[in-house]
Design a protein around this motif. Structure first.
Motif, mmCIF file in Angstrom:
data_model
loop_
_atom_site.group_PDB
_atom_site.id
_atom_site.type_symbol
_atom_site.label_atom_id
_atom_site.label_comp_id
_atom_site.label_asym_id
_atom_site.label_seq_id
_atom_site.Cartn_x
_atom_site.Cartn_y
_atom_site.Cartn_z
ATOM 1 N N ILE A 161 11.375 -37.406 -8.261
ATOM 2 C CA ILE A 161 11.352 -37.631 -6.714
ATOM 3 C C ILE A 161 12.811 -37.822 -6.487
ATOM 4 O O ILE A 161 13.187 -38.999 -7.096
ATOM 5 N N SER A 162 13.076 -37.533 -5.390
ATOM 6 C CA SER A 162 14.694 -37.782 -4.568
ATOM 7 C C SER A 162 14.661 -39.086 -4.029
ATOM 8 O O SER A 162 13.354 -39.732 -3.762
ATOM 9 N N GLY A 163 15.589 -39.630 -3.807
ATOM 10 C CA GLY A 163 15.857 -41.140 -3.001
ATOM 11 C C GLY A 163 15.426 -40.948 -1.824
ATOM 12 O O GLY A 163 15.176 -42.048 -1.138
ATOM 13 N N ASN A 164 15.038 -39.817 -1.135
ATOM 14 C CA ASN A 164 14.624 -39.834 0.267
ATOM 15 C C ASN A 164 12.960 -39.866 0.203
ATOM 16 O O ASN A 164 12.373 -40.033 1.256
ATOM 17 N N SER A 165 12.372 -40.163 -0.866
ATOM 18 C CA SER A 165 10.884 -40.227 -1.054
ATOM 19 C C SER A 165 10.735 -41.151 -2.075
ATOM 20 O O SER A 165 11.412 -41.867 -2.773
ATOM 21 N N ARG A 166 9.598 -41.866 -1.840
ATOM 22 C CA ARG A 166 9.077 -42.887 -2.937
ATOM 23 C C ARG A 166 7.625 -42.636 -3.185
ATOM 24 O O ARG A 166 6.707 -41.870 -2.816
ATOM 25 N N LEU A 167 7.209 -42.938 -4.697
ATOM 26 C CA LEU A 167 5.934 -42.824 -5.317
ATOM 27 C C LEU A 167 5.052 -43.905 -4.790
ATOM 28 O O LEU A 167 5.385 -45.010 -4.883
ATOM 29 N N VAL A 168 3.951 -43.615 -4.167
ATOM 30 C CA VAL A 168 3.024 -44.316 -3.823
ATOM 31 C C VAL A 168 1.862 -44.782 -4.862
ATOM 32 O O VAL A 168 1.479 -45.879 -5.230
ATOM 33 N N ARG A 169 1.511 -43.620 -5.707
ATOM 34 C CA ARG A 169 0.446 -43.680 -6.590
ATOM 35 C C ARG A 169 0.487 -42.635 -7.241
ATOM 36 O O ARG A 169 0.773 -41.435 -7.073
ATOM 37 N N SER A 170 0.189 -42.577 -8.741
ATOM 38 C CA SER A 170 0.029 -41.374 -9.496
ATOM 39 C C SER A 170 -1.166 -41.836 -10.311
ATOM 40 O O SER A 170 -1.463 -42.807 -10.688
ATOM 41 N N VAL A 171 -1.831 -40.740 -10.700
ATOM 42 C CA VAL A 171 -3.171 -40.712 -11.777
ATOM 43 C C VAL A 171 -3.310 -39.495 -12.498
ATOM 44 O O VAL A 171 -2.800 -38.635 -12.061
ATOM 45 N N ILE A 172 -3.628 -39.807 -13.721
ATOM 46 C CA ILE A 172 -4.037 -38.703 -14.599
ATOM 47 C C ILE A 172 -5.560 -38.457 -14.682
ATOM 48 O O ILE A 172 -6.223 -39.492 -15.131
ATOM 49 N N MET A 173 -6.264 -37.400 -14.251
ATOM 50 C CA MET A 173 -7.337 -37.294 -14.311
ATOM 51 C C MET A 173 -7.988 -36.327 -15.295
ATOM 52 O O MET A 173 -7.470 -35.134 -15.716
ATOM 53 N N PRO A 174 -8.865 -36.540 -16.458
ATOM 54 C CA PRO A 174 -9.353 -35.954 -17.320
ATOM 55 C C PRO A 174 -10.290 -34.743 -16.783
ATOM 56 O O PRO A 174 -11.510 -34.716 -17.466
ATOM 57 N N VAL A 175 -10.014 -33.782 -15.790
ATOM 58 C CA VAL A 175 -10.989 -32.867 -15.382
ATOM 59 C C VAL A 175 -10.232 -31.456 -15.825
ATOM 60 O O VAL A 175 -9.010 -31.309 -15.971
ATOM 61 N N GLY A 176 -11.000 -30.474 -16.189
ATOM 62 C CA GLY A 176 -10.407 -29.348 -16.686
ATOM 63 C C GLY A 176 -9.496 -29.493 -18.024
ATOM 64 O O GLY A 176 -10.038 -30.194 -19.048
ATOM 65 N N ARG A 177 -8.162 -28.974 -18.035
ATOM 66 C CA ARG A 177 -7.297 -29.546 -19.114
ATOM 67 C C ARG A 177 -6.569 -30.591 -18.605
ATOM 68 O O ARG A 177 -5.528 -30.649 -19.257
ATOM 69 N N GLY A 178 -6.855 -31.363 -17.643
ATOM 70 C CA GLY A 178 -5.950 -32.312 -17.227
ATOM 71 C C GLY A 178 -5.292 -32.161 -15.886
ATOM 72 O O GLY A 178 -4.982 -31.020 -15.724
ATOM 73 N N LEU A 179 -5.194 -33.136 -15.127
ATOM 74 C CA LEU A 179 -4.593 -32.970 -13.905
ATOM 75 C C LEU A 179 -3.674 -34.353 -13.816
ATOM 76 O O LEU A 179 -4.367 -35.518 -13.825
#
Length: 217
Positions: A161-179
């Motif tokens: 992610i570039s310096g013009n954006s910021r991460l608000v939230r991330s999550v790994i979900m155990p559906v399918g082969r993973g998201l």
């Protein structure tokens, strides 16, 4: 302006995807992807498809794009993959998106204001595709699918992610082969140098829930 969640469109996209994808095994992840795409109401949806992969994600995103009237673009590795992809999409009677071929940096430079992006984790240019994405000022939702669990757990969104954006939230979900899902917003008021002054990002993955927690050190 920012991305605003619309439960009505999310529901419509989800229901239509369930109807069409029920014949596929392990379709729950694409139903979620369709609902997310419909709910966040993006103006530009981008998919990076990998040769040899089924097109259930394309079906899901196509349904969402149809409900939204959004632009939908799919990136493939080469002309052979393009033919394979287009044939598979037509065989299922799906909405055929715009299909582009090229290197990650070149292709993403031609797609400004990305607001919803899904990349197949089997692509070797996974990092480059996310790194060169020109994200919308309204924010963006980024996903990668079909990833090895260990790789997903080690993946750090701040590296792409570039310096013009910021991460608000991330999550790994155990559906399918993973998201692996990230919600990104514009980094207002901070240039790249100011962004670095806050220190490095640190990620921790809850081994029980699979949730990834991200914070600044």
């Amino acid at each position: 302006m920012k991305l605003v969640w619309s439960p009505e469109t999310a529901s419509k996209a989800y229901i239509d995807t369930v109807k069409i994808c029920k014949k596929f095994k392990e379709s729950d992840h694409v139903e979620l992807i369709s609902a997310m795409a419909g709910g966040w109401n993006p103006r530009l949806i981008v998919e990076a498809w990998s040769s040899g992969t089924d097109i259930t994600t394309t079906i899901a995103l196509g349904i969402a794009a149809h409900h939204l009237g959004a632009r939908y673009v799919c990136i493939v590795q080469n002309e052979e993959s393009k033919l394979e992809y287009q044939t598979a999409v037509k065989d299922h009677g799906c909405l055929v998106p715009e299909v582009v071929v090229g290197e990650a940096k070149d292709v993403m430079s031609r797609l400004p204001e990305v607001e919803f992006m899904v990349v197949d984790g089997r692509r070797k240019d996974l990092y480059e595709l996310f790194r060169h994405a020109r994200l919308s000022r309204r924010g963006a939702v980024l996903l990668w699918t079909n990833g090895v669990k260990k790789c997903m757990a080690r993946f750090q969104w701040d590296l792409v992610i570039s310096g013009n954006s910021r991460l608000v939230r991330s999550v790994i979900m155990p559906v399918g082969r993973g998201l692996n899902i990230a919600y990104v917003k514009e980094n207002r008021g901070f240039g790249k140098s100011s962004y670095r002054n806050f220190g490095r990002w640190i990620t921790r993955v809850d081994q029980k829930t699979g949730e990834e927690h991200v914070f600044r050190g």
